[in-house]
Write a protein that holds these residues in place. Structure first.
Motif, PDB file in Angstrom:
ATOM      1  N   VAL A  46      57.692 -51.364 -24.433  1.00 41.87           N
ATOM      2  CA  VAL A  46      56.799 -50.500 -23.912  1.00 41.87           C
ATOM      3  C   VAL A  46      55.522 -50.411 -24.973  1.00 41.87           C
ATOM      4  CG1 VAL A  46      56.287 -48.027 -24.003  1.00 41.87           C
ATOM      5  CG2 VAL A  46      58.395 -48.875 -23.079  1.00 41.87           C
ATOM      6  N   ILE A  47      54.388 -50.563 -24.505  1.00 42.26           N
ATOM      7  CA  ILE A  47      53.186 -50.454 -25.418  1.00 42.26           C
ATOM      8  C   ILE A  47      52.227 -49.500 -24.903  1.00 42.26           C
ATOM      9  CG2 ILE A  47      51.269 -52.037 -26.308  1.00 42.26           C
ATOM     10  CD1 ILE A  47      52.708 -54.412 -25.508  1.00 42.26           C
ATOM     11  N   ALA A  48      51.823 -48.858 -25.814  1.00 43.88           N
ATOM     12  CA  ALA A  48      50.696 -47.757 -25.502  1.00 43.88           C
ATOM     13  C   ALA A  48      49.490 -47.935 -26.159  1.00 43.88           C
ATOM     14  CB  ALA A  48      51.237 -46.421 -25.816  1.00 43.88           C
ATOM     15  N   TRP A  49      48.355 -47.827 -25.372  1.00 39.19           N
ATOM     16  CA  TRP A  49      47.046 -48.146 -25.869  1.00 39.19           C
ATOM     17  C   TRP A  49      46.388 -46.685 -25.759  1.00 39.19           C
ATOM     18  CZ3 TRP A  49      49.142 -51.639 -22.875  1.00 39.19           C
ATOM     19  CH2 TRP A  49      49.299 -52.906 -23.262  1.00 39.19           C
ATOM     20  N   GLU A  50      45.388 -46.491 -26.731  1.00 39.12           N
ATOM     21  CA  GLU A  50      44.438 -45.231 -26.463  1.00 39.12           C
ATOM     22  C   GLU A  50      42.818 -45.780 -26.943  1.00 39.12           C
ATOM     23  OE1 GLU A  50      44.172 -40.993 -28.202  1.00 39.12           O
ATOM     24  OE2 GLU A  50      45.830 -41.833 -28.291  1.00 39.12           O
ATOM     25  N   LYS A  51      42.024 -45.350 -26.027  1.00 42.22           N
ATOM     26  CA  LYS A  51      40.771 -45.314 -26.220  1.00 42.22           C
ATOM     27  C   LYS A  51      39.867 -44.104 -25.800  1.00 42.22           C
ATOM     28  CE  LYS A  51      37.463 -48.062 -23.933  1.00 42.22           C
ATOM     29  NZ  LYS A  51      37.097 -49.279 -23.399  1.00 42.22           N
ATOM     30  N   ASP A  52      39.084 -43.430 -26.476  1.00 40.79           N
ATOM     31  CA  ASP A  52      38.275 -42.224 -26.097  1.00 40.79           C
ATOM     32  C   ASP A  52      39.137 -41.197 -25.875  1.00 40.79           C
ATOM     33  OD1 ASP A  52      36.111 -43.729 -27.228  1.00 40.79           O
ATOM     34  OD2 ASP A  52      35.716 -44.565 -25.102  1.00 40.79           O
ATOM     35  N   GLY A  53      40.553 -40.950 -26.303  1.00 40.31           N
ATOM     36  CA  GLY A  53      41.406 -39.813 -25.730  1.00 40.31           C
ATOM     37  C   GLY A  53      42.073 -40.266 -24.469  1.00 40.31           C
ATOM     38  N   ASN A  54      41.719 -41.303 -24.162  1.00 39.62           N
ATOM     39  CA  ASN A  54      42.623 -41.691 -22.785  1.00 39.62           C
ATOM     40  C   ASN A  54      43.720 -42.686 -23.159  1.00 39.62           C
ATOM     41  OD1 ASN A  54      40.840 -40.528 -20.548  1.00 39.62           O
ATOM     42  ND2 ASN A  54      39.315 -41.605 -21.690  1.00 39.62           N
ATOM     43  N   ILE A  57      52.348 -53.542 -12.098  1.00 40.81           N
ATOM     44  CA  ILE A  57      51.641 -54.758 -12.197  1.00 40.81           C
ATOM     45  C   ILE A  57      52.576 -56.058 -12.124  1.00 40.81           C
ATOM     46  CG2 ILE A  57      52.200 -54.432 -14.524  1.00 40.81           C
ATOM     47  CD1 ILE A  57      49.265 -55.709 -15.334  1.00 40.81           C
ATOM     48  N   ALA A  58      52.032 -57.098 -11.728  1.00 38.22           N
ATOM     49  CA  ALA A  58      52.950 -58.364 -11.524  1.00 38.22           C
ATOM     50  C   ALA A  58      53.313 -58.651 -13.081  1.00 38.22           C
ATOM     51  CB  ALA A  58      52.264 -59.394 -11.026  1.00 38.22           C
ATOM     52  N   GLY A  59      54.626 -59.099 -13.112  1.00 33.25           N
ATOM     53  CA  GLY A  59      55.246 -59.360 -14.692  1.00 33.25           C
ATOM     54  C   GLY A  59      54.201 -60.428 -15.361  1.00 33.25           C
ATOM     55  N   LYS A  60      53.672 -61.507 -14.489  1.00 39.16           N
ATOM     56  CA  LYS A  60      52.857 -62.637 -15.103  1.00 39.16           C
ATOM     57  C   LYS A  60      51.614 -62.281 -15.522  1.00 39.16           C
ATOM     58  CE  LYS A  60      50.880 -64.056 -10.576  1.00 39.16           C
ATOM     59  NZ  LYS A  60      50.761 -64.937  -9.554  1.00 39.16           N
ATOM     60  N   LEU A  61      51.095 -60.932 -15.156  1.00 38.65           N
ATOM     61  CA  LEU A  61      49.725 -60.422 -15.777  1.00 38.65           C
ATOM     62  C   LEU A  61      49.991 -59.732 -16.906  1.00 38.65           C
ATOM     63  CD1 LEU A  61      48.179 -59.498 -12.334  1.00 38.65           C
ATOM     64  CD2 LEU A  61      48.035 -61.529 -13.643  1.00 38.65           C
ATOM     65  N   CYS A  62      51.210 -59.361 -17.245  1.00 38.10           N
ATOM     66  CA  CYS A  62      51.318 -58.715 -18.551  1.00 38.10           C
ATOM     67  C   CYS A  62      50.791 -59.190 -19.833  1.00 38.10           C
ATOM     68  CB  CYS A  62      52.717 -58.157 -18.893  1.00 38.10           C
ATOM     69  SG  CYS A  62      53.428 -57.024 -17.645  1.00 38.10           S
ATOM     70  N   GLU A  63      51.002 -60.283 -20.045  1.00 35.22           N
ATOM     71  CA  GLU A  63      50.385 -60.941 -21.217  1.00 35.22           C
ATOM     72  C   GLU A  63      48.849 -61.168 -21.288  1.00 35.22           C
ATOM     73  OE1 GLU A  63      51.770 -61.795 -24.147  1.00 35.22           O
ATOM     74  OE2 GLU A  63      53.648 -60.731 -23.387  1.00 35.22           O
ATOM     75  N   PRO A  64      48.354 -61.549 -20.111  1.00 34.24           N
ATOM     76  CA  PRO A  64      46.851 -61.572 -20.063  1.00 34.24           C
ATOM     77  C   PRO A  64      46.529 -60.072 -20.051  1.00 34.24           C
ATOM     78  CG  PRO A  64      47.718 -62.977 -18.319  1.00 34.24           C
ATOM     79  CD  PRO A  64      48.912 -62.262 -19.064  1.00 34.24           C
ATOM     80  N   PHE A  65      47.054 -59.280 -19.448  1.00 41.02           N
ATOM     81  CA  PHE A  65      46.537 -57.739 -19.557  1.00 41.02           C
ATOM     82  C   PHE A  65      46.554 -57.508 -21.166  1.00 41.02           C
ATOM     83  CE2 PHE A  65      47.327 -53.152 -19.652  1.00 41.02           C
ATOM     84  CZ  PHE A  65      46.417 -52.755 -18.967  1.00 41.02           C
ATOM     85  N   LYS A  66      47.398 -57.649 -21.618  1.00 44.75           N
ATOM     86  CA  LYS A  66      47.409 -57.193 -23.072  1.00 44.75           C
ATOM     87  C   LYS A  66      46.404 -57.621 -23.863  1.00 44.75           C
ATOM     88  CE  LYS A  66      51.682 -58.463 -24.329  1.00 44.75           C
ATOM     89  NZ  LYS A  66      53.185 -58.650 -25.075  1.00 44.75           N
ATOM     90  N   ASN A 105      55.164 -50.638 -19.381  1.00 43.65           N
ATOM     91  CA  ASN A 105      56.570 -50.616 -19.538  1.00 43.65           C
ATOM     92  C   ASN A 105      56.980 -51.968 -18.794  1.00 43.65           C
ATOM     93  OD1 ASN A 105      57.594 -47.859 -20.184  1.00 43.65           O
ATOM     94  ND2 ASN A 105      56.132 -47.331 -18.410  1.00 43.65           N
ATOM     95  N   TYR A 106      57.648 -52.743 -19.557  1.00 39.52           N
ATOM     96  CA  TYR A 106      57.896 -53.989 -18.917  1.00 39.52           C
ATOM     97  C   TYR A 106      59.507 -54.176 -19.282  1.00 39.52           C
ATOM     98  CZ  TYR A 106      58.470 -59.233 -18.894  1.00 39.52           C
ATOM     99  OH  TYR A 106      58.845 -60.487 -18.656  1.00 39.52           O
ATOM    100  N   SER A 107      60.036 -54.894 -18.111  1.00 39.06           N
ATOM    101  CA  SER A 107      61.648 -55.193 -18.354  1.00 39.06           C
ATOM    102  C   SER A 107      61.902 -56.477 -17.517  1.00 39.06           C
ATOM    103  CB  SER A 107      62.577 -54.148 -17.864  1.00 39.06           C
ATOM    104  OG  SER A 107      62.403 -53.825 -16.469  1.00 39.06           O
ATOM    105  N   ASP A 108      62.686 -57.190 -17.989  1.00 41.43           N
ATOM    106  CA  ASP A 108      63.227 -58.547 -17.756  1.00 41.43           C
ATOM    107  C   ASP A 108      64.690 -58.606 -17.759  1.00 41.43           C
ATOM    108  OD1 ASP A 108      63.878 -61.104 -16.953  1.00 41.43           O
ATOM    109  OD2 ASP A 108      62.498 -61.977 -18.020  1.00 41.43           O
ATOM    110  N   ARG A 109      65.272 -58.313 -16.411  1.00 41.13           N
ATOM    111  CA  ARG A 109      66.743 -58.310 -16.208  1.00 41.13           C
ATOM    112  C   ARG A 109      67.337 -59.556 -15.540  1.00 41.13           C
ATOM    113  NH1 ARG A 109      65.117 -52.793 -15.592  1.00 41.13           N
ATOM    114  NH2 ARG A 109      66.016 -51.558 -17.248  1.00 41.13           N
ATOM    115  N   GLN A 110      67.687 -60.572 -16.364  1.00 40.16           N
ATOM    116  CA  GLN A 110      67.865 -61.794 -15.915  1.00 40.16           C
ATOM    117  C   GLN A 110      67.323 -62.578 -15.003  1.00 40.16           C
ATOM    118  OE1 GLN A 110      71.909 -61.402 -14.663  1.00 40.16           O
ATOM    119  NE2 GLN A 110      72.826 -60.574 -16.456  1.00 40.16           N
ATOM    120  N   GLY A 111      65.847 -62.529 -15.328  1.00 37.86           N
ATOM    121  CA  GLY A 111      64.698 -63.117 -14.379  1.00 37.86           C
ATOM    122  C   GLY A 111      64.153 -62.160 -13.341  1.00 37.86           C
ATOM    123  N   GLN A 112      64.902 -60.810 -13.197  1.00 40.39           N
ATOM    124  CA  GLN A 112      64.241 -59.631 -12.443  1.00 40.39           C
ATOM    125  C   GLN A 112      63.050 -58.940 -13.136  1.00 40.39           C
ATOM    126  OE1 GLN A 112      64.642 -59.843  -9.040  1.00 40.39           O
ATOM    127  NE2 GLN A 112      65.914 -61.609  -9.363  1.00 40.39           N
TER     128      GLN A 112
END
Length: 84
Positions: free
Chosen positions: A41-49, A6-15, A54-61
């Motif tokens: 790292v964030i884990a979500w669960e719904k109905d057993g799924n 997933i594109a890094g810029k979509l992580c906050e809207p995805f959450k 996993n997100y990382s930012d290494r000096q802008g990468q």
């Protein structure tokens, strides 16, 4: 589990989007991963799924990927499509 990069810029809207869809956070870990690097790292669960972000930012990468239970892969892809 299926994997999707997933594109890094979509992580906050995805959450926010998965929270709006009643996914519950079951695990969250945030911190410095290396010198001048940040990640979480964030884990979500719904109905057993599960969805794991996993997100990382290494000096802008930024690298982010999802691990998704196969039964909800299409649902998660629909959420991502609405963010793009």
């Amino acid at each position: 589990m299926k994997h999707y990069e997933i594109a890094g810029k979509l992580c906050e809207p995805f959450k926010k989007a998965v929270a709006d869809q009643a996914w519950q956070i079951t695990h969250q870990d945030v911190g410095q991963t290396e010198l001048l690097a940040y990640g979480y790292v964030i884990a979500w669960e719904k109905d057993g799924n599960k969805v794991l972000l996993n997100y990382s930012d290494r000096q802008g990468q930024v690298q982010a990927n999802l691990e998704i239970s196969p039964a909800v892969y299409d649902e998660i892809m629909t959420i991502i499509d609405t963010l793009s």
